[in-house]
Each structure stands twice: as structure tokens, then as C-alpha cells.
Design an enzyme around this catalytic site. Structure first.
Site, PDB file in Angstrom:
ATOM      1  N   ARG A  93       0.844  -1.195   0.000  1.00 25.90           N
ATOM      2  CA  ARG A  93       0.000   0.000   0.000  1.00 25.90           C
ATOM      3  C   ARG A  93       0.877   1.241   0.000  1.00 25.90           C
ATOM      4  O   ARG A  93       1.746   1.404   0.848  1.00 25.90           O
ATOM      5  CB  ARG A  93      -0.915   0.014   1.228  1.00 25.90           C
ATOM      6  N   ARG A 102      -5.615   1.174  -4.927  1.00 28.05           N
ATOM      7  CA  ARG A 102      -4.755   0.680  -3.846  1.00 28.05           C
ATOM      8  C   ARG A 102      -4.744  -0.839  -3.828  1.00 28.05           C
ATOM      9  O   ARG A 102      -5.712  -1.472  -4.238  1.00 28.05           O
ATOM     10  CB  ARG A 102      -5.208   1.227  -2.498  1.00 28.05           C
ATOM     11  N   ASP A 105      -6.622  -1.640   1.501  1.00 25.56           N
ATOM     12  CA  ASP A 105      -7.017  -0.563   2.401  1.00 25.56           C
ATOM     13  C   ASP A 105      -7.746  -1.219   3.562  1.00 25.56           C
ATOM     14  O   ASP A 105      -8.618  -2.067   3.343  1.00 25.56           O
ATOM     15  CB  ASP A 105      -7.942   0.410   1.668  1.00 25.56           C
TER      16      ASP A 105
END
Length: 168
Positions: A93, A102, A105
Site C-alpha cells: 500500500r 490501492r 485498504d
């Protein structure tokens, strides 16, 4: 956690939201869950199904995979946040553009009944009530959980669920 007893002292139930849209997200989530399970002072309670969801925000990007997880933990909220950030980092990340793509998360959605707002953490999650991609998976595993004075199932029912698809 006492090294001899193996039991957690005073624990709190917390809800986490996991999402991602880069790389092998399903594998990253399985590994993240394994990391939580292997952490002293954290016990996995329940995990939702996987959901494919439309991206949130102004950036064109691929769909997300999302899940919700209930845990029991004796970690204080900021230490739980540190753990979430460390697991995200282990999966590549990089915090770039807000609402951008991403690999993984992890958000703390709630931590028991705690209401907290400081420079690092706001609980319950400040945008929880706006996000079907979080509330729909959470309602699957904790429909009667009350966050911010509202049952999760009721909050989820008020949202537009288009773009939120439960996967087999």
C-alpha cells in the site's frame, strides 16, 4: 495477553472494512486476515462475503473488492490502527492520491461504542453512513450492530446499492 493463559484481557468488538483494486486483492485480503489471526490480542469473529464494488471518488479506476470483518481485540484503538497500517504496508500500500487505486485498504469502522476524533483516528469512521461498499458487507455479518445510533442493516437499506455485487 498473558503469556501463560493465552487469553485476552478486556476485549472490545471492532469492525473493519477491507478493500482494494490493484493486484491480487482477494489473496491480499486472505493474507491480511491471516495476519490479524496471528496477532496476539486479536481474534477474528466473522468475515463477510466478497463484494465487487464500483470505485468511490473522482478517479477512473478498476472496480474494488470489499469485505467487512468483526474482530475482538484488547489492543487500544491507536495500536489497532498501527496494526492495520502495517498490514497495508506489507501488501504494498502506497498512500498517493485520495480515493485512488490501492492494493489493500483497511479501515477501522468502529471500536465498540467508542467515539473518538484526533489527528490520527476518527471513530466511528466518519464516512461510514455514506458508503454502501462498506455497509452492505457489514450488514451481512452484523445487521444489528448499532453505530452512531443506527442499526447497520437500517443504514445500509437507506443507501443506493447499485454497483455493489456479492460474489460467490
Amino acid at each position: 495477553m498473558s503469556p501463560r493463559s493465552g487469553a485476552m484481557s478486556a476485549t472490545v468488538e471492532a469492525a473493519l472494512g477491507l478493500g482494494g483494486n490493484l493486484g491480487d486483492v482477494r489473496e491480499a485480503m486472505h493474507e491480511a486476515l491471516a495476519s490479524f489471526a496471528a496477532t496476539p490480542c486479536v481474534a477474528l469473529v466473522k468475515t463477510s462475503s466478497f463484494y465487487r464494488t464500483a470505485p468511490w471518488g473522482p478517479i477512473a479506476q478498476p472496480p474494488f473488492l470489499n469485505i467487512a470483518v468483526l474482530i475482538r481485540t484488547s489492543l487500544p484503538p491507536h495500536r489497532l490502527l498501527d496494526l492495520c497500517l502495517a498490514i497495508e504496508a506489507e501488501h504494498g500500500r502506497v498512500r498517493g492520491e485520495r480515493f485512488g487505486p490501492r492494493t489493500l485498504d483497511i479501515d477501522i469502522l468502529c471500536y465498540g461504542d467508542l467515539v473518538l476524533a484526533d489527528e490520527r483516528l476518527t471513530l466511528p469512521h466518519p464516512r461510514l453512513a455514506e458508503r454502501a461498499f462498506v455497509l452492505v458487507p457489514l450488514a451481512e455479518i452484523a445487521p444489528d450492530l448499532v453505530i452512531g445510533g443506527r442499526r447497520v442493516e437500517d443504514a445500509a437499506a437507506r443507501l443506493d446499492r447499485s454497483g455493489v455485487e456479492k460474489l460467490a
